[in-house]
Design a protein around this motif. Structure first.
Motif, mmCIF file in Angstrom:
data_model
loop_
_atom_site.group_PDB
_atom_site.id
_atom_site.type_symbol
_atom_site.label_atom_id
_atom_site.label_comp_id
_atom_site.label_asym_id
_atom_site.label_seq_id
_atom_site.Cartn_x
_atom_site.Cartn_y
_atom_site.Cartn_z
ATOM 1 N N LYS A 2 0.879 -1.004 -0.244
ATOM 2 C CA LYS A 2 -0.030 -0.075 -0.062
ATOM 3 C C LYS A 2 0.804 0.964 0.140
ATOM 4 O O LYS A 2 1.765 1.445 0.204
ATOM 5 C CB LYS A 2 -0.361 0.031 1.005
ATOM 6 C CG LYS A 2 -2.046 -1.721 1.936
ATOM 7 C CD LYS A 2 -2.981 -1.031 3.000
ATOM 8 C CE LYS A 2 -3.641 -2.461 2.420
ATOM 9 N NZ LYS A 2 -4.508 -2.110 4.026
ATOM 10 N N SER A 3 0.151 2.574 -0.350
ATOM 11 C CA SER A 3 1.093 3.005 0.064
ATOM 12 C C SER A 3 0.510 4.801 0.114
ATOM 13 O O SER A 3 -1.111 4.592 -0.217
ATOM 14 C CB SER A 3 1.564 4.107 -1.757
ATOM 15 O OG SER A 3 1.136 4.053 -2.958
ATOM 16 N N GLY A 33 -4.157 2.965 6.134
ATOM 17 C CA GLY A 33 -3.982 1.289 6.839
ATOM 18 C C GLY A 33 -2.680 0.556 6.100
ATOM 19 O O GLY A 33 -3.071 -0.366 6.741
ATOM 20 N N VAL A 34 -1.491 1.428 6.213
ATOM 21 C CA VAL A 34 -0.227 0.532 7.075
ATOM 22 C C VAL A 34 -0.088 0.352 8.104
ATOM 23 O O VAL A 34 -0.281 0.388 8.713
ATOM 24 C CB VAL A 34 0.982 1.379 5.765
ATOM 25 C CG1 VAL A 34 1.877 0.622 6.283
ATOM 26 C CG2 VAL A 34 0.775 1.174 4.620
ATOM 27 N N GLU C 36 4.518 4.391 -6.931
ATOM 28 C CA GLU C 36 4.217 4.719 -5.920
ATOM 29 C C GLU C 36 4.988 4.092 -5.053
ATOM 30 O O GLU C 36 5.649 3.231 -5.277
ATOM 31 C CB GLU C 36 3.094 4.488 -5.119
ATOM 32 C CG GLU C 36 1.558 4.782 -6.009
ATOM 33 C CD GLU C 36 1.727 6.447 -5.839
ATOM 34 O OE1 GLU C 36 2.287 6.962 -4.857
ATOM 35 O OE2 GLU C 36 1.984 7.626 -6.705
ATOM 36 N N GLY C 37 5.997 5.511 -4.393
ATOM 37 C CA GLY C 37 7.565 4.151 -3.617
ATOM 38 C C GLY C 37 8.121 5.651 -2.780
ATOM 39 O O GLY C 37 8.014 7.171 -2.815
ATOM 40 N N LEU C 38 9.109 4.927 -2.561
ATOM 41 C CA LEU C 38 10.692 5.700 -1.589
ATOM 42 C C LEU C 38 11.610 5.496 -2.876
ATOM 43 O O LEU C 38 12.278 4.526 -3.475
ATOM 44 C CB LEU C 38 10.604 5.617 -0.191
ATOM 45 C CG LEU C 38 9.449 5.384 0.770
ATOM 46 C CD1 LEU C 38 10.140 4.958 1.788
ATOM 47 C CD2 LEU C 38 9.140 6.993 0.989
ATOM 48 N N CYS C 39 12.570 6.766 -2.681
ATOM 49 C CA CYS C 39 13.969 6.889 -3.267
ATOM 50 C C CYS C 39 14.917 7.215 -2.132
ATOM 51 O O CYS C 39 14.266 8.548 -2.075
ATOM 52 C CB CYS C 39 13.572 7.195 -4.687
ATOM 53 S SG CYS C 39 15.277 8.117 -5.518
#
Lengths: 140, 140, 140
Positions: A2-3, A33-34, C36-39
């Protein structure tokens, strides 16, 4: 995976001001919701910080005096070359590097996994207008 | 997505002390089973840091002297307003901001993806008691 | 969950030098396919920083002068114990702690989720040779 992405808007009244944004980050974690993951919180401005420390007014007063000693406000073009561009906020770019741009906080069992005194602050060094903070949450 | 959470307990003997926690973080990464991901390591105390630098005693001695110059220990209520609350550790809250709260390290092929000299340290500035470090690993 | 790892090689001509690596991080994000994420972007050297601030030459000149004041270059063995090991770069290990090791940036809709002026820099304090930066991207 999820994000969840939230952008906070903050009205910063003072040139240098610290705002406790912990409740708003907790709201974002709940809404995501994480249960297990990471939460990034960063200033979207380059004269501002997000940092974790104590919610104690005397300490914040100490930080402001100390940062002013390490990188004094000086709008003249003599001390800071940056202020030859028409800006007056070179000091704020320096203060931000001391206090940092961002924090990354663990999410465990659906909550920010904090030690007893950890609180998240937005720290502005060139305020008196609306500012933004990015919260990005990823996990399961 | 996998996640893994470890809380390290450290017995800190000195007021200011640096402890190499790299082997314990490596253990956590191995136990997590994560091959590709991120590893957050943060102090759970607001007078302490987690930072990455060289494991060289002379450098650590230099850091301690330098931090003492930038934010001197002074338990009196004159220098730091924070110490009017009955605390004597305002300096430690300042030193921690210089050295940072946390590090985020890449995990690649099941290992911390480090340059040749990178080592992870817990840095305490108000010690002489048991302290905690959080390790949070997420990935696949 | 997707992951993507890139190691940038940089030829650093000066002892102290800042290089805008934003386009190369953007390339890595695009190549990762993560929406969608982290870098994570970090220096692989302990005398160097990755930081986010303004791409303005006057400000960079100010940073260099300020860091030199906070932690002066001094190869003699008197000021820094670290330089008794045969090194001359103790100052660089100090400057790096002010500017930080790494940044973590949100990825939203397949792009670095930045405020208007945010740019990513590699900051070297003991250069004149090839250096490496790690980019680690995780997300979906």
């Amino acid at each position: 995976m999820k994000s969840h992405t939230v952008k906070l808007l903050l009205d910063i009244q003072e040139r240098m001001e610290f705002v406790n944004i912990t409740p708003r980050v907790e709201d974002a974690v709940r809404d995501s919701g994480v249960r297990e993951g990471l939460c990034l919180v960063n200033a979207m401005h380059i004269t501002a910080s997000v940092f974790i420390n104590d919610d104690e007014p005397g300490l914040h007063r100490d930080y402001k005096r100390w940062l002013e000693e390490l990188a004094p406000f000086d709008p003249s073009p003599e001390r800071y070359h940056h202020n030859r561009t028409g800006e007056d906020n070179a000091d704020a770019h320096h203060k931000r590097q001391i206090m940092g741009r961002e924090v990354v906080v663990a999410i465990t069992d659906g909550r920010l996994d904090f030690g007893p005194w950890e609180q998240i602050f937005y720290g502005e060094f060139d305020g008196r207008r609306q500012k933004r903070v990015l919260i990005k949450i990823i996990g399961d």
